[in-house]
Motif scaffolding. Structure first.
Motif, PDB file in Angstrom:
ATOM      1  N   ARG A  44       0.819  -1.212   0.000  1.00 37.31           N
ATOM      2  CA  ARG A  44       0.000   0.000   0.000  1.00 37.31           C
ATOM      3  C   ARG A  44       0.855   1.265   0.000  1.00 37.31           C
ATOM      4  NH1 ARG A  44      -5.783  -0.135   2.574  1.00 37.31           N
ATOM      5  NH2 ARG A  44      -6.021   0.958   0.563  1.00 37.31           N
ATOM      6  N   THR A  45       2.152   1.101  -0.198  1.00 36.92           N
ATOM      7  CA  THR A  45       3.002   2.272  -0.406  1.00 36.92           C
ATOM      8  C   THR A  45       2.915   2.713  -1.852  1.00 36.92           C
ATOM      9  OG1 THR A  45       4.927   0.910  -0.943  1.00 36.92           O
ATOM     10  CG2 THR A  45       4.642   1.544   1.383  1.00 36.92           C
ATOM     11  N   LEU A  46       3.298   3.960  -2.103  1.00 35.31           N
ATOM     12  CA  LEU A  46       3.469   4.462  -3.459  1.00 35.31           C
ATOM     13  C   LEU A  46       4.692   5.357  -3.473  1.00 35.31           C
ATOM     14  CD1 LEU A  46      -0.154   5.460  -4.588  1.00 35.31           C
ATOM     15  CD2 LEU A  46       1.193   3.506  -5.400  1.00 35.31           C
ATOM     16  N   ALA A  47       5.469   5.258  -4.525  1.00 32.99           N
ATOM     17  CA  ALA A  47       6.626   6.132  -4.705  1.00 32.99           C
ATOM     18  C   ALA A  47       6.640   6.642  -6.140  1.00 32.99           C
ATOM     19  CB  ALA A  47       7.925   5.389  -4.400  1.00 32.99           C
ATOM     20  N   ALA A  48       6.962   7.908  -6.293  1.00 40.04           N
ATOM     21  CA  ALA A  48       7.147   8.518  -7.612  1.00 40.04           C
ATOM     22  C   ALA A  48       8.640   8.559  -7.913  1.00 40.04           C
ATOM     23  CB  ALA A  48       6.555   9.923  -7.631  1.00 40.04           C
ATOM     24  N   PHE A  49       9.010   8.084  -9.084  1.00 41.82           N
ATOM     25  CA  PHE A  49      10.421   7.936  -9.440  1.00 41.82           C
ATOM     26  C   PHE A  49      10.843   8.965 -10.487  1.00 41.82           C
ATOM     27  CE2 PHE A  49       9.432   3.943  -7.507  1.00 41.82           C
ATOM     28  CZ  PHE A  49      10.628   3.468  -6.975  1.00 41.82           C
ATOM     29  N   ASP A  50      12.000   9.568 -10.222  1.00 40.47           N
ATOM     30  CA  ASP A  50      12.695  10.391 -11.209  1.00 40.47           C
ATOM     31  C   ASP A  50      13.947   9.612 -11.592  1.00 40.47           C
ATOM     32  OD1 ASP A  50      13.860  12.281 -12.773  1.00 40.47           O
ATOM     33  OD2 ASP A  50      14.108  13.791 -11.194  1.00 40.47           O
ATOM     34  N   GLY A  59       1.865   6.295   1.860  1.00 39.81           N
ATOM     35  CA  GLY A  59       1.499   4.941   2.272  1.00 39.81           C
ATOM     36  C   GLY A  59       0.118   4.941   2.896  1.00 39.81           C
ATOM     37  N   ILE A  60      -0.337   3.757   3.248  1.00 41.23           N
ATOM     38  CA  ILE A  60      -1.669   3.598   3.849  1.00 41.23           C
ATOM     39  C   ILE A  60      -1.605   2.555   4.949  1.00 41.23           C
ATOM     40  CG2 ILE A  60      -3.997   2.650   3.426  1.00 41.23           C
ATOM     41  CD1 ILE A  60      -3.950   3.956   0.696  1.00 41.23           C
ATOM     42  N   HIS A  61      -2.287   2.852   6.056  1.00 38.75           N
ATOM     43  CA  HIS A  61      -2.594   1.848   7.063  1.00 38.75           C
ATOM     44  C   HIS A  61      -4.022   1.359   6.809  1.00 38.75           C
ATOM     45  CE1 HIS A  61       1.019   2.635   9.331  1.00 38.75           C
ATOM     46  NE2 HIS A  61       0.709   3.917   9.472  1.00 38.75           N
ATOM     47  N   THR A  62      -4.218   0.064   6.775  1.00 34.21           N
ATOM     48  CA  THR A  62      -5.546  -0.497   6.585  1.00 34.21           C
ATOM     49  C   THR A  62      -6.243  -0.534   7.937  1.00 34.21           C
ATOM     50  OG1 THR A  62      -4.724  -1.847   4.756  1.00 34.21           O
ATOM     51  CG2 THR A  62      -6.840  -2.475   5.714  1.00 34.21           C
ATOM     52  N   PHE A  63      -7.212   0.344   8.118  1.00 33.68           N
ATOM     53  CA  PHE A  63      -7.850   0.524   9.420  1.00 33.68           C
ATOM     54  C   PHE A  63      -9.276  -0.002   9.441  1.00 33.68           C
ATOM     55  CE2 PHE A  63      -5.192   4.512  10.455  1.00 33.68           C
ATOM     56  CZ  PHE A  63      -4.308   3.770  11.215  1.00 33.68           C
ATOM     57  N   ALA A  66     -13.911   3.807  13.686  1.00 30.66           N
ATOM     58  CA  ALA A  66     -15.262   4.138  14.121  1.00 30.66           C
ATOM     59  C   ALA A  66     -15.806   5.303  13.299  1.00 30.66           C
ATOM     60  CB  ALA A  66     -15.263   4.488  15.601  1.00 30.66           C
ATOM     61  N   VAL A  67     -17.041   5.132  12.827  1.00 29.81           N
ATOM     62  CA  VAL A  67     -17.807   6.200  12.201  1.00 29.81           C
ATOM     63  C   VAL A  67     -19.152   6.233  12.922  1.00 29.81           C
ATOM     64  CG1 VAL A  67     -16.643   5.806   9.984  1.00 29.81           C
ATOM     65  CG2 VAL A  67     -18.854   4.718  10.419  1.00 29.81           C
ATOM     66  N   PRO A  68     -19.961   7.253  12.723  1.00 27.98           N
ATOM     67  CA  PRO A  68     -21.259   7.251  13.384  1.00 27.98           C
ATOM     68  C   PRO A  68     -22.030   5.961  13.112  1.00 27.98           C
ATOM     69  CG  PRO A  68     -20.826   9.419  12.501  1.00 27.98           C
ATOM     70  CD  PRO A  68     -19.716   8.530  12.015  1.00 27.98           C
ATOM     71  N   GLY A  69     -22.297   5.224  14.166  1.00 30.78           N
ATOM     72  CA  GLY A  69     -23.078   4.010  14.053  1.00 30.78           C
ATOM     73  C   GLY A  69     -22.305   2.710  14.022  1.00 30.78           C
ATOM     74  N   GLY A  70     -20.969   2.742  13.925  1.00 36.06           N
ATOM     75  CA  GLY A  70     -20.237   1.473  13.880  1.00 36.06           C
ATOM     76  C   GLY A  70     -18.817   1.623  13.376  1.00 36.06           C
ATOM     77  N   MET A  71     -18.233   0.488  12.979  1.00 37.55           N
ATOM     78  CA  MET A  71     -16.860   0.462  12.472  1.00 37.55           C
ATOM     79  C   MET A  71     -16.880   0.271  10.962  1.00 37.55           C
ATOM     80  SD  MET A  71     -15.058   0.784  15.311  1.00 37.55           S
ATOM     81  CE  MET A  71     -13.373   0.276  14.930  1.00 37.55           C
ATOM     82  N   LEU A  72     -15.922   0.903  10.265  1.00 39.57           N
ATOM     83  CA  LEU A  72     -15.893   0.883   8.811  1.00 39.57           C
ATOM     84  C   LEU A  72     -14.449   0.722   8.335  1.00 39.57           C
ATOM     85  CD1 LEU A  72     -17.838   1.437   6.333  1.00 39.57           C
ATOM     86  CD2 LEU A  72     -16.964   3.783   6.385  1.00 39.57           C
ATOM     87  N   PRO A  73     -14.211  -0.062   7.268  1.00 41.99           N
ATOM     88  CA  PRO A  73     -12.862  -0.084   6.683  1.00 41.99           C
ATOM     89  C   PRO A  73     -12.497   1.301   6.150  1.00 41.99           C
ATOM     90  CG  PRO A  73     -14.183  -1.927   5.880  1.00 41.99           C
ATOM     91  CD  PRO A  73     -15.122  -1.001   6.599  1.00 41.99           C
ATOM     92  N   VAL A  74     -11.367   1.815   6.573  1.00 43.32           N
ATOM     93  CA  VAL A  74     -10.927   3.159   6.188  1.00 43.32           C
ATOM     94  C   VAL A  74      -9.448   3.095   5.818  1.00 43.32           C
ATOM     95  CG1 VAL A  74     -10.449   5.494   7.050  1.00 43.32           C
ATOM     96  CG2 VAL A  74     -12.643   4.397   7.564  1.00 43.32           C
ATOM     97  N   ALA A  75      -9.087   3.801   4.761  1.00 40.83           N
ATOM     98  CA  ALA A  75      -7.686   3.909   4.364  1.00 40.83           C
ATOM     99  C   ALA A  75      -7.035   5.022   5.168  1.00 40.83           C
ATOM    100  CB  ALA A  75      -7.585   4.196   2.868  1.00 40.83           C
ATOM    101  N   GLY A  76      -6.103   4.663   6.046  1.00 42.10           N
ATOM    102  CA  GLY A  76      -5.395   5.648   6.854  1.00 42.10           C
ATOM    103  C   GLY A  76      -4.159   6.137   6.121  1.00 42.10           C
ATOM    104  N   VAL A  77      -4.272   7.268   5.466  1.00 42.50           N
ATOM    105  CA  VAL A  77      -3.190   7.795   4.636  1.00 42.50           C
ATOM    106  C   VAL A  77      -2.072   8.341   5.531  1.00 42.50           C
ATOM    107  CG1 VAL A  77      -2.594   9.550   2.914  1.00 42.50           C
ATOM    108  CG2 VAL A  77      -4.768   8.303   2.753  1.00 42.50           C
TER     109      VAL A  77
END
Length: 408
Positions: A44-50, A59-63, A66-77
């Protein structure tokens, strides 16, 4: 220019982390770098190359968040940076657009991040979704109101955090879903939170903990460091730096705060807390909080329909929303949101809009803090049907206030 963008391999980690060290003016201890690497999802990383040079990263943490009403898969940038030598070349824009497309392809409807600079992420559709209060409470002026809750069955126990880690993890898992913005912690995150090498302490001493318990179970904990100091005339002038405090009920919460405020040789307690933390109600003299407002979590709706369908609402609403989104064009257009306190639906429509707004406005309201009415007053969104913004803001509002509580 267009730069090739792809995930990095583990062998490219030194270059990846080097970009972050340059971008954030940071010289991490080698052990910190290894912890960070261990908590990195390389796919889930990304790199731009020169050429062979990594010029920009994220990068991203796969989280589960909590959102209103419950838990949701969220991309933690996280880990967003560009080499100082490569600024103003469009690299950040290319990386962020690619990342949002990847998040959508993965099926996550929401992304969230902490911003190093508040001015950056609005242009990529992120909205300020949660706020925080930074406090500095003088302990000699920290008396509680007479109505503060108490439970005579509770006792305070001083512990080493590492010795009670399973208890801390269990308590946090019990309360995580109660406040939008908090996210479940895996082993890697707990390793970082409880890390206690000398370079972690930054002159503030060992990580310490207290538990509040009754005869059958723990009902809350606090993690903190104490920076000892003695004043000009030999009087104690220590600072207790509260890292986090979580409790299952009001009496345990109050006792935890009392325990940190009453610690010997400490004259002030500093902490970052949610804007509606109970301590804001418990102090007899609220002016002694000495609060400083900070932005906390920023949220981006990657797929408007899925995101709005996946949370709960505080009141019925039926409104047509016209969304402007030039970064994720699949969101642009008109959506009819129909929701009550039990269910929600969000579908494409050709009906006339009741409200026109940028996608960042929906991100800012998504966790329940809400700024839609203020944005209407500021002229940042358009209300076509009288009362539509108020109805939408009321439905999306939530208590308690959102707050993530730990920078990722």
């Amino acid at each position: 220019m267009t730069y090739p963008i792809r995930p990095i391999s583990e062998e490219e980690w030194p270059q990846f982390s080097g970009v972050l060290a340059e971008g954030f003016n940071w010289t991490p201890h080698p052990t910190q770098t290894e912890r960070w690497k261990a908590n990195t999802e390389f796919d889930r990383t990304l790199a731009a190359f020169d050429g062979d040079l990594i010029a920009g990263v994220t990068g991203i943490h796969t989280f589960s968040m909590a959102v209103p009403g419950g838990m949701l898969p969220v991309a933690g940038v996280t880990a967003v940076s560009v080499l100082p030598s490569h600024r103003r070349r469009g690299i950040l824009s290319q990386i962020m657009r690619r990342q949002l497309a990847d998040i959508r392809e993965r099926g996550e409807a929401v992304a969230a991040l902490y911003a190093s600079e508040a001015i950056i992420y609005g242009r990529f559709g992120y909205g300020r979704a949660a706020d925080s209060l930074a406090l500095r409470i003088p302990t000699h002026r920290s008396a509680f109101t007479a109505a503060a809750p108490s439970d005579p069955s509770l006792r305070v126990r001083v512990v080493r955090p590492a010795d009670v880690r399973p208890v801390l993890e269990e308590l946090f898992a019990e309360v995580v879903a109660r406040r939008p913005g908090r996210y479940a912690r895996d082993e890697g995150f707990w390793n970082m939170i409880l890390a206690d090498e000398e370079f972690d302490q930054q002159g503030a001493g060992s990580l310490r903990a207290i538990l509040v318990e009754d005869s059958s179970r723990a009902r809350g904990y606090a993690l903190f460091r104490v920076k000892g100091n003695w004043g000009e005339y030999g009087a104690p002038d220590g600072e207790l730096q509260l890292r986090e405090l979580h409790a299952t009920d009001p009496a345990a919460h109050a006792l935890l705060w009392r325990a940190v405020l009453d610690r010997d040789l400490v004259t002030k307690v500093t902490a970052d807390i949610p804007v509606d933390d109970p301590i804001t109600q418990l102090l007899a003299d609220v002016r002694q909080l000495h609060p400083r407002w900070l932005d906390d979590l920023w949220v981006r709706l990657v797929s408007v329909d899925a995101a709005l369908t996946s949370r709960a609402y505080s009141a019925p609403v039926d409104v047509v929303i016209e969304v402007a989104d030039d970064v994720c064009p699949w969101n642009a257009g008109r959506w009819r949101l129909t929701a009550d306190t039990g269910s929600a639906a969000c579908k494409r429509t050709d009906e006339a809009p009741d409200v026109s707004l940028p996608v960042s406005a929906l991100g800012g309201a998504y966790m329940g803090a809400g700024s839609l009415v203020a944005q209407r007053s500021a002229g940042l969104l358009t209300e076509h049907s009288a009362g539509a913004v108020h109805a939408l803001a009321t439905a999306m509002s939530w208590s308690p206030a959102p707050w993530a509580g730990w920078v990722f």
